[in-house]
Write an enzyme that holds these catalytic residues in place. Structure first.
Site, mmCIF file in Angstrom:
data_model
loop_
_atom_site.group_PDB
_atom_site.id
_atom_site.type_symbol
_atom_site.label_atom_id
_atom_site.label_comp_id
_atom_site.label_asym_id
_atom_site.label_seq_id
_atom_site.Cartn_x
_atom_site.Cartn_y
_atom_site.Cartn_z
ATOM 1 N N HIS A 53 44.665 34.782 37.534
ATOM 2 C CA HIS A 53 44.588 33.382 38.142
ATOM 3 C C HIS A 53 46.109 32.300 37.368
ATOM 4 O O HIS A 53 45.242 30.714 37.101
ATOM 5 C CB HIS A 53 43.371 33.313 37.949
ATOM 6 C CG HIS A 53 42.394 33.590 38.448
ATOM 7 N ND1 HIS A 53 42.417 33.705 39.874
ATOM 8 C CD2 HIS A 53 41.816 34.475 38.273
ATOM 9 C CE1 HIS A 53 41.669 34.293 40.670
ATOM 10 N NE2 HIS A 53 40.897 34.772 39.708
ATOM 11 N N HIS A 87 36.451 49.801 36.888
ATOM 12 C CA HIS A 87 37.473 49.085 36.557
ATOM 13 C C HIS A 87 37.760 48.916 35.484
ATOM 14 O O HIS A 87 37.155 49.278 34.190
ATOM 15 C CB HIS A 87 36.694 47.384 37.612
ATOM 16 C CG HIS A 87 37.944 46.791 37.408
ATOM 17 N ND1 HIS A 87 38.617 45.182 36.943
ATOM 18 C CD2 HIS A 87 38.343 46.197 38.932
ATOM 19 C CE1 HIS A 87 39.407 45.613 37.811
ATOM 20 N NE2 HIS A 87 39.519 45.823 39.336
ATOM 21 N N ASP A 96 40.289 45.289 49.019
ATOM 22 C CA ASP A 96 40.255 45.978 49.820
ATOM 23 C C ASP A 96 39.525 47.033 49.623
ATOM 24 O O ASP A 96 39.494 47.442 48.760
ATOM 25 C CB ASP A 96 42.310 46.835 49.075
ATOM 26 C CG ASP A 96 43.449 45.707 49.356
ATOM 27 O OD1 ASP A 96 42.334 44.815 50.914
ATOM 28 O OD2 ASP A 96 44.680 45.756 48.751
#
Lengths: 409, 409, 409, 409
Positions: C17, C104, C354
């Site tokens: 971002h 993650h 995805d």
């Protein structure tokens, strides 16, 4: 190549007439408060058009930070930044392009790459230094916050005109055995190093913090400008509040890295730290910096001929060094020289350029100094934090394992 | 850290009193004829005990090549080498160990590492340079065979005594506007640089190739020795037959790497290339090196104030530079100083040491110069060989794509 | 850190971002014809929104080249480039931010840096790979022009669905002594490696070049998508027309650098070259690749279990390897996990992602392969060009000095 | 080249028949207790002649530490070390020298360097790994003392014979949609990883810590030996008590560096971390490692499919990975192949060699793992110690600045 540093690493790109110049700064500690203004201030001190002593090109040089910062805090990830070039077109062909500028990089770049940028010297453009200054400003912000380190550079000579208090030049008529007169470091110079600020330096358009000398320098530069000539000079830099223990033996001694950094700045030809060349004339018994305990209990040295570095490692005293910048190679005066193909001829005026680079070099010197110190601070942090996890050493005599002085990185 | 170079890389180890000092040289081109004598010659020029000007320690310093060579030919794999230390015992404790030697590395090493080698300064020992000299000798062998490159260093000053023909020092009583007297580079100095050989240099125990000056230097050094003091000096180095195109913009300009290399040598404080500090006083119109076509058809410059480097890249002219070595910090004279814990006191004599390092520094300077040139030769070979596989450029104006001069690396 | 390569070096910046993501490519040979389209083609193959198998975010990813190129020709100086982020605002705070996403980088980044980017995983964002793909495209252009090198990657498995012709998996019910059935490398697979093109690969939305298998994979991915889940897979890559002699012993063997490069791609967990894990079951007598002289006179091997690399150095045969990508960690399914502070809870849907990364990973794998080969080509050029300047070796027996095969870099 | 690591750096030298093999370890923290035995233990586990499964060459491999240590304590300066070669003569010429050994480095080294060591494969010799093992032992000593890190490798397969409890191989007859049977990580395997010790591993001559399997492996290796053939296998390694936060995004993710390190070991062809290739078949919803707060208050994950690394950074869970070693290329069986000049022929027996390398590879894998972890520990120490000197962040929402878990490096 175009990367400098091991743990705090800056990589730059850009020529004179491409879309932008920029840099990626990798390894910045996370959690550092950082605003564009922190970077812009030094960029603006670097840019041309600040006075009639510099090239009239008025470049805005507004930095655009791209990444690595959120809500004014660094994330620890790479900081991308760029500054648009105003003139983004490759230059038109002109007759002067037949000539490599004497003492410029035109010819050597062509020898090296076999292809020539329209701007001639490719990466030797002064605009390349924008990335360095931006990166240096970030490093400096950290060093200031973490250690209170102060880095101030100033102009110490233009042509033959010297700041009076600086290190005296080597003796002109040497008397082999006259060791008595060794006033290399004047008390005024020591005081100057301890007190000089950027605000004081910027009061003078030459950035030489001495009114009378600055005026003489101004005249000298204007004379060069009027005669379509150029003149060189020196910049002196001091780094204060440096922790001890910085510098990596043996190839990356702190003075070696400083010399590397400074001589990577365009137009530099010379570097000396501490008493420098002049100090080579002084016997060891006078040149040695004896130790003493300071009033606050910390260790220090009585004198500082070493310039804050001993054995390649900082001792906590002020680091100071001096850099020689040659007279700019690009002059408008006609020069008898040869074309790329060897045909003799005369190269006449091309472009507008600085008659003297030292005033604008000041923030570049500060930036490169910041990059060196920052990288070594990170290296020493790695070592010290690692050693701190080991059990106390009990097998060595106490004189071989002493507690650090309290001023170490 | 202890590695220098990117493609031609030397890594060294060793202190004063450990088992051996040594090095690994990685990246040497395969197929280079190499005998131990190629390395030993320079090691023997470096070792102490060569004359009464140096420390009487008579170290043999016999090199033992370990790997990377078979039947006198390099294999392209790392060359390991070592030199045994004669005195392998950690030193005994003595009262002088309470004192960090002023201007030596004793104190800064302790600050950095928190633990002290018995020899005090750890890697700041002069023996550390053995690995550099050995590695440099290998690089030099390649450069000689591949390009006929010659690297010769010599002593250009001791204390205030200077080799008469070298670059004149900055003007003592500057006249701001007197540009007429700029005899920085004397014809004698230019001739000296073009002709000086190691054989000539070694005729003088000071390694200053000028009989009268050498004699004065000898007296000066002996005076320092007798008074248990020390004295500094400068070494000048010239590199001849350098191909053009060496040097990596922007942070690894050739002069930046040379400065880095030279200021990594113990006791160095200053570096200048070409006209150096003195050149900063000379206007651009006089300082610029105009181009000309030489009789053999090659391009060159009429003068060589640049010292063979323009924009950080070699132009094929001789590279020359000067390094300042401070007076050795270790002296036997009593010094008023403080102990590690801050207690004031007097440090009396310890050990036997060189009163002046410059004669022995000569082969070290040559070695570091070889390492820098070699690494840059390999870098430029990678670039040039890679570009040579691309199709000819047809889309650029001919002035932007010129055939190299024939002298490129 | 964020730099990859020694002589051909890419440095990247950028998170999800921030203003842009970008890269600086340093060390590109001068004289290479290069247009934005050369880079854009691979970037477009990488970007999301290409099919209903990928995330619906439709990012344009238009590259802006900043420097190092004029008139469509590289100058040899650094190439700066960037791609604007569409969404440049730091994300708003939401309840999901209380939870580190399982598997993650959210949690580990916070542990590492002590501060968290609004996007969570900081540089672990898939957008970081844009710089790699751009750099790889430039390297590839050179490799194609200089050597005709072809690099093609394709999807070889999704979940349990495998391209039939690829290397058979390890035997499920091992018979200790059954060496007879060792059909690791099917003729179909060998043919596929020799002939597969990017055009053929791109005919299938899965990028698995086998119609029936691709259809099954599509169903599998859609099933993952529908169940708000994800699935992993493997990518196989072949590099053809590689010169021999690439790879730097001992730590930078070519397979080591390939493994490094591939496992630096997000979500990778496994790498094998040549016969890989399966080959460990095959006796040496069958696994060895015997030499033969090919019809064109060049040396080659009868089989290619080695995958084109022997002793860490290329032998001129095709290099092929396989990379395992785990199932994407970010799924919309509710997950029982804990908040940053350890409070147990359920993390519900966040964002669109995805369900399977392997189709989009194909150009990233090709890019990293290009970067590795390019860097090694430059390294070997340095060595070979350097050795070529030495006199012929006459002191070794002829069997120890053989002319290279004609296929060397 | 021959250097590995950034802050903890090992450089090695040496071939089979030169004077010695050795290494320089630079960057070791000062104050580490270190005795020769710390290094010798692992060297002895590596050396040949330990059982009838290995080559009968009985090399002593006694390490000689040269520098960087005094009174059993590291000084922080480079540690030089060497091991003499027993057979220091270049090999005699023999008929087998006409043949490059299939799948060995003989031919590729000659292609690369243009000159051949008498031993053929030059640095691809197994003796090159001595330097790695020695350096790894030093790193390991630090990691043990500073963090209690334990690194244990063991043989997990020989040929088709697998340690029963290890990760199950990919499904042989895949059912596209059968996600139900995903028992990749058996509880036995998880327990094995948590408890296995070197002492347990060394109870078995195969170094496979399972009596029955080890016996089958022994037979398999002896069968290879008797038939003058060879066989491959895999080694699994676990690293316990790793602090979180290790690994440098983006190119130097921890798994990328581990893969690099492991595939630089001779004869390796494959690497997988965590669930590896097998994990690519498992949907994200099952593969994700959910977070939980452990009883001691620290954060952890319920499962550990990730193998202790998420986003390239350690999360504090055990790191485990597996490496595939091909069957040794050097076999005594006759092989139909070609000579260097392409002449077809039969290469018969040469030398005595290991029929299977995996038992001896165990300490090499442990060493390379130590080097990777150590380097990343130092890198993270630099970052964390630097960030700790900054003022607290007050401008970010609390969820973006969380205190580290207490387990960070």
């Amino acid at each position: 190549m175009s990367t400098f540093g091991t743990l705090f690493r800056v990589t730059t790109y850009g020529e004179s007439h491409c879309a932008s110049v920029g840099a990626i700064i990798d390894g910045c500690p996370p959690g550092l408060p950082l605003e564009p203004q922190d970077v812009q201030t030094q960029l603006s001190r670097r840019r041309p058009g600040q006075s009639n002593l510099t090239t009239p090109r008025d470049e805005k040089d507004l930095v655009q930070l791209q990444s690595g910062i959120e809500h004014g805090i660094t994330l620890g990830t790479p900081i991308g930044l760029l500054v648009r070039n105003e003139d983004q077109r490759p230059r038109d062909y002109s007759e002067t392009d037949l000539y490599p500028r004497p003492s410029h990089a035109d010819w050597t770049y062509l020898e090296k790459y076999g292809v020539k940028a329209s701007s001639g010297g490719g990466r030797s453009s002064a605009r390349e230094t924008i990335g360095r200054v931006a990166a240096g400003a970030i490093a400096e912000k950290y060093l200031k916050l973490a250690y209170g380190i102060e880095i101030v550079a100033f102009v110490s000579s233009v042509g033959k005109i010297r700041l009076p208090s600086s290190i005296s030049p080597p003796s002109q008529v040497p008397s082999d055995d006259d060791d008595t007169v060794e006033d290399v470091l004047s008390p005024e110079f020591v005081t100057l190093l301890k007190t000089i600020t950027r605000e004081e330096v910027d009061k003078y358009i030459t950035r030489c913090p001495h009114a009378e000398t600055s005026e003489r320098m101004t005249k000298r530069i204007l004379r060069a400008k009027e005669s379509q000539d150029s003149i060189g000079g020196t910049v002196t830099c001091v780094i204060r509040n440096v922790p001890s223990g910085l510098g990596e033996p043996v190839f990356d001694k702190l003075e070696a890295k400083l010399a590397h950094a400074m001589l990577s700045i365009p137009a530099t030809k010379a570097f000396e730290v501490g008493s420098g060349f002049r100090g080579t004339e002084v016997p060891g018994s006078r040149h040695n910096d004896a130790f003493l305990r300071r009033e606050d209990g910390s260790m220090g040295t009585k004198t500082n001929w070493s310039g804050g570095i001993q054995g390649g490692i900082t001792n906590g005293e002020d680091i100071y060094f001096r850099i020689g910048f040659k007279s700019p190679a690009t002059i408008s005066q006609a020069q008898d020289t040869a074309q790329y193909d060897g045909t003799p001829g005369t190269l006449a005026a091309r472009g507008r350029h600085d008659p003297c680079v030292v005033p604008r070099a000041v923030p570049i010197v500060e930036a490169m100094a910041s990059l060196v110190i920052m990288d070594h601070v990170l290296m020493q942090h790695a070592r010290k934090a690692s050693a701190a996890l080991l059990p106390p050493i009990t097998t060595l005599p106490p004189t071989m394992v002493m507690p650090p002085s309290g001023n170490t990185a």
